[in-house]
Design an enzyme around this catalytic site. Structure first.
Site, PDB file in Angstrom:
ATOM      1  N   HIS A   1     -20.225  -2.871 -29.501  1.00  0.00           N
ATOM      2  CA  HIS A   1     -21.565  -2.533 -29.590  1.00  0.00           C
ATOM      3  C   HIS A   1     -21.653  -1.493 -30.918  1.00  0.00           C
ATOM      4  CE1 HIS A   1     -21.912  -3.399 -25.116  1.00  0.00           C
ATOM      5  NE2 HIS A   1     -22.772  -4.458 -25.636  1.00  0.00           N
TER       6      HIS A   1
ATOM      7  N   ASP B   1     -26.827 -10.671 -30.054  1.00  0.00           N
ATOM      8  CA  ASP B   1     -25.866 -10.192 -29.131  1.00  0.00           C
ATOM      9  C   ASP B   1     -25.984 -11.300 -28.093  1.00  0.00           C
ATOM     10  OD1 ASP B   1     -24.040  -9.002 -27.376  1.00  0.00           O
ATOM     11  OD2 ASP B   1     -25.577  -7.417 -26.914  1.00  0.00           O
ATOM     12  N   SER B   2     -25.402 -12.465 -28.532  1.00  0.00           N
ATOM     13  CA  SER B   2     -25.551 -13.830 -27.654  1.00  0.00           C
ATOM     14  C   SER B   2     -24.359 -13.930 -26.843  1.00  0.00           C
ATOM     15  CB  SER B   2     -25.882 -14.959 -28.503  1.00  0.00           C
ATOM     16  OG  SER B   2     -24.686 -15.430 -29.232  1.00  0.00           O
ATOM     17  N   THR B   3     -24.622 -14.961 -25.747  1.00  0.00           N
ATOM     18  CA  THR B   3     -23.191 -15.494 -25.201  1.00  0.00           C
ATOM     19  C   THR B   3     -22.255 -16.546 -26.014  1.00  0.00           C
ATOM     20  OG1 THR B   3     -24.837 -17.189 -24.347  1.00  0.00           O
ATOM     21  CG2 THR B   3     -24.086 -15.232 -22.954  1.00  0.00           C
TER      22      THR B   3
HETATM   23  N1  SAM Z   1     -21.223  -8.974 -26.039  1.00  0.00           N
HETATM   24  C1  SAM Z   1     -21.363 -10.209 -25.138  1.00  0.00           C
HETATM   25  C2  SAM Z   1     -20.391 -11.293 -25.815  1.00  0.00           C
HETATM   26  O1  SAM Z   1     -20.264 -11.303 -27.133  1.00  0.00           O
HETATM   27  O2  SAM Z   1     -19.801 -11.896 -24.976  1.00  0.00           O
HETATM   28  C3  SAM Z   1     -22.321 -10.755 -25.096  1.00  0.00           C
HETATM   29  C4  SAM Z   1     -23.230 -10.171 -24.120  1.00  0.00           C
HETATM   30  S1  SAM Z   1     -24.712 -10.155 -23.986  1.00  0.00           S
HETATM   31  C5  SAM Z   1     -24.869  -9.882 -22.272  1.00  0.00           C
HETATM   32  C6  SAM Z   1     -25.314 -11.921 -24.020  1.00  0.00           C
HETATM   33  C7  SAM Z   1     -26.707 -11.965 -23.360  1.00  0.00           C
HETATM   34  O3  SAM Z   1     -27.399 -13.220 -24.131  1.00  0.00           O
HETATM   35  C8  SAM Z   1     -26.904 -12.494 -21.916  1.00  0.00           C
HETATM   36  O4  SAM Z   1     -27.430 -11.494 -21.143  1.00  0.00           O
HETATM   37  C9  SAM Z   1     -27.630 -13.854 -21.981  1.00  0.00           C
HETATM   38  O5  SAM Z   1     -28.622 -14.019 -20.741  1.00  0.00           O
HETATM   39  C10 SAM Z   1     -28.382 -13.881 -23.190  1.00  0.00           C
HETATM   40  N2  SAM Z   1     -28.909 -15.279 -23.846  1.00  0.00           N
HETATM   41  C11 SAM Z   1     -28.320 -16.266 -23.871  1.00  0.00           C
HETATM   42  N3  SAM Z   1     -29.023 -17.162 -24.350  1.00  0.00           N
HETATM   43  C12 SAM Z   1     -29.979 -16.488 -24.844  1.00  0.00           C
HETATM   44  C13 SAM Z   1     -31.210 -17.049 -25.398  1.00  0.00           C
HETATM   45  N4  SAM Z   1     -31.370 -18.413 -25.749  1.00  0.00           N
HETATM   46  N5  SAM Z   1     -32.257 -16.194 -25.792  1.00  0.00           N
HETATM   47  C14 SAM Z   1     -32.042 -14.955 -25.357  1.00  0.00           C
HETATM   48  N6  SAM Z   1     -30.992 -14.139 -24.664  1.00  0.00           N
HETATM   49  C15 SAM Z   1     -30.178 -15.359 -24.310  1.00  0.00           C
END
Ligand code: SAM
Length: 282
Positions: free
Chosen positions: A61, A154-156
């Site tokens: 972060h 900050d995506s999956t």
């Molecule tokens: N720091 C983490 C990592 O590198 O593994 C990422 C954590 S963060 C919780 C990722 C977030 O992205 C999740 O809460 C997920 O629901 C969100 N997410 C996934 N696809 C998305 C999309 N198309 N639009 C918005 N948010 C999305």
């Protein structure tokens, strides 16, 4: 004794001893598990992949927020895509921004992290400068007419709902939403294990930005060596500040960090040779 086995890679696993499972269910978008692990505190996983642990979340972060913030120097409007745990919002709001908009597809990530891991967002969702939008990030950037100084993805990983956040169409829409001199940074995986992800993102960034690149951070639970954080901007000077200049900017900000410092900031743009070679192959 039970263990959580992360299933991100087909032939290599990371396992955590589970001291206690706090939550386990499927949302409309993904399977969410929150458990307690000795040495790491509470851990959030989505579809079997570790997203955040209380123990080491500060590395990721701080780096994905403070490096672009201080490199730019005058960020007012920030867009965070994903980031449902609230840690990125927390770090961004330490800066004098006018507004930070977070677009998260899955409301349950926000609700469950607020309930079970409140130290991660640490009140950020209640900050009057925070705007929370529940929507697909791809759709949001395609439709909004707002402009941002900084976009943080900050995506999956590129599986499940996060896959679209690695597409060229998404990056092109992000670029169109940046103010002049704006920066986009992204979660781009661990290059030793996710080489294709790095090459594919770099090929897209090279087509879209005058200054495409990566910076690195060592996050213990994103195993496999340095992780790469994607960087795109049309303003090349943002990546060329001296340690002295970054220190001057950092010292003007009234907060403490645990991983980030001005020397780490400047050094994070130095890439291992195998990463440079992958970029040439992209
Ligand atoms: N720091 C983490 C990592 O590198 O593994 C990422 C954590 S963060 C919780 C990722 C977030 O992205 C999740 O809460 C997920 O629901 C969100 N997410 C996934 N696809 C998305 C999309 N198309 N639009 C918005 N948010 C999305």
């Amino acid at each position: 004794m039970s263990w959580f086995n992360e299933t991100l890679y087909p032939s290599w696993r990371q396992s955590f001893q589970i001291a206690k499972t706090l939550y386990e269910d499927k949302s409309e978008f993904q399977e969410l598990v929150i458990f307690e692990a000795p040495g790491f505190g509470r851990v959030l996983t989505l579809d079997g992949v570790v997203q955040v642990t209380e123990g080491d979340e500060y590395v990721y972060h701080e780096m994905l927020a403070h490096v672009p913030m201080l490199a730019h120097g005058a960020v007012r409007e920030v867009l965070i895509i994903g980031g449902g745990d609230g840690g990125m919002l927390r770090e961004v709001l330490k800066h004098p921004v006018t507004r930070a908009t977070m677009v998260e597809i899955d409301r349950s990530v926000i609700d469950l992290c607020t309930q079970y891991m409140p130290s991660i967002s640490d009140g950020a969702f209640e900050d009057p400068r925070a705007e929370i939008v529940i929507a697909d990030g791809l759709k949001y950037v395609a439709e909004t007419d707002r402009r941002f100084d900084l976009i943080i993805v900050d995506s999956t990983d590129p599986i499940g709902p996060g896959e679209v956040l690695f597409s060229e169409a998404f990056y092109a829409d992000c670029r169109a939403r940046l103010n002049p001199g704006g920066i986009i940074v992204t979660q781009n995986g661990v290059p030793f294990l996710q080489a294709e992800e790095l090459k594919s993102s770099y090929a897209k960034f090279r087509r879209l930005f005058q200054d495409p690149g990566f910076f690195v951070a060592a996050v213990p639970t994103y195993v496999g060596g340095f992780m790469t954080l994607g960087w795109g901007s049309d303003e090349a000077s943002h990546r060329q500040h001296s340690v002295e200049e970054i220190r001057r900017r950092f010292e003007a900000r009234p907060f403490k960090t645990r991983y980030y410092n001005p020397e780490i900031h400047v050094a994070s743009f130095a890439l291992p040779q195998f990463v440079r070679d992958m970029m040439k192959e992209a």
